[in-house]
Design an enzyme around this catalytic site. Structure first.
Site, mmCIF file in Angstrom:
data_model
loop_
_atom_site.group_PDB
_atom_site.id
_atom_site.type_symbol
_atom_site.label_atom_id
_atom_site.label_comp_id
_atom_site.label_asym_id
_atom_site.label_seq_id
_atom_site.Cartn_x
_atom_site.Cartn_y
_atom_site.Cartn_z
ATOM 1 N N VAL A 46 3.490 -1.788 33.100
ATOM 2 C CA VAL A 46 3.407 -0.258 33.010
ATOM 3 C C VAL A 46 2.135 0.181 32.541
ATOM 4 O O VAL A 46 1.219 0.787 33.365
ATOM 5 C CB VAL A 46 4.132 0.561 32.532
ATOM 6 C CG1 VAL A 46 4.243 2.261 33.061
ATOM 7 C CG2 VAL A 46 5.806 0.068 33.479
ATOM 8 N N CYS A 47 1.758 -0.395 31.647
ATOM 9 C CA CYS A 47 0.065 0.546 31.071
ATOM 10 C C CYS A 47 -0.652 -0.201 31.589
ATOM 11 O O CYS A 47 -2.480 0.698 32.087
ATOM 12 C CB CYS A 47 -0.357 -0.272 29.245
ATOM 13 S SG CYS A 47 1.402 0.268 28.557
ATOM 14 N N GLY A 48 -0.197 -1.454 32.420
ATOM 15 C CA GLY A 48 -1.936 -2.076 33.088
ATOM 16 C C GLY A 48 -1.692 -1.590 34.232
ATOM 17 O O GLY A 48 -3.256 -0.909 34.809
#
Length: 155
Positions: A46-48
């Site tokens: 998700v962060c990527g």
């Protein structure tokens, strides 16, 4: 769940590593809007996706004179590798030591997990939080809220 700082609050100043040997301070961006994007960790799916989205939307942010700064508890070396792998063109700041101190000052730290919340702040030219939002950890908050806030920012 943390309660992030609300609009109208002065944004706490900070100085964090942007590379292993260079630091960046929020105060360097006075007189222009800043988007602070706190996120849990480099390399998570998700962060990527979230950071790649902000990289893609960055030209729209720049049209409003705003710079985006990513902040997580990962170290500067990890950020360098992550930014290179994802071809990111904005600073990733290491809230590494003391761990999470900047995240804590914004109410964006998950004490039990030892990572930053997925929290967004738009800071105005005077260093005051204009808009803030905390997303559920597993949800990419996208860029619509940021763009809406930038459009509503007084000149």
């Amino acid at each position: 769940m943390s309660q992030v700082l609300s609009p109208g609050t002065s944004a706490p100043d900070f100085t964090l590593h942007v590379t292993p040997d260079q630091c960046l301070s929020l105060s360097e961006f006075r007189d222009r809007p800043v988007i602070l994007a706190f996120y849990p960790a480099d390399w998570s799916p998700v962060c990527g996706d979230q950071m790649v989205l902000y990289n893609q939307v960055r030209p729209e942010f720049l049209k409003h004179g705003a710079e985006v700064l990513g902040v997580s508890v990962d170290g500067a070396w990890c950020h360098q590798a992550f930014a290179k792998a994802r071809n990111l063109h904005f600073p990733l700041l290491a809230d590494f030591e003391p761990k999470g101190s900047v995240s804590k000052s914004y109410g964006a730290y998950r004490e039990g997990d030892g990572v930053s919340e997925r929290a967004l702040f738009v800071i105005d030219r005077n260093g005051v939080i204009f808009w803030s939002y905390r997303s559920p950890l597993a949800v990419n908050p996208g860029a619509d809220g940021i763009l809406n806030a930038l459009e509503r920012l007084p000149s």
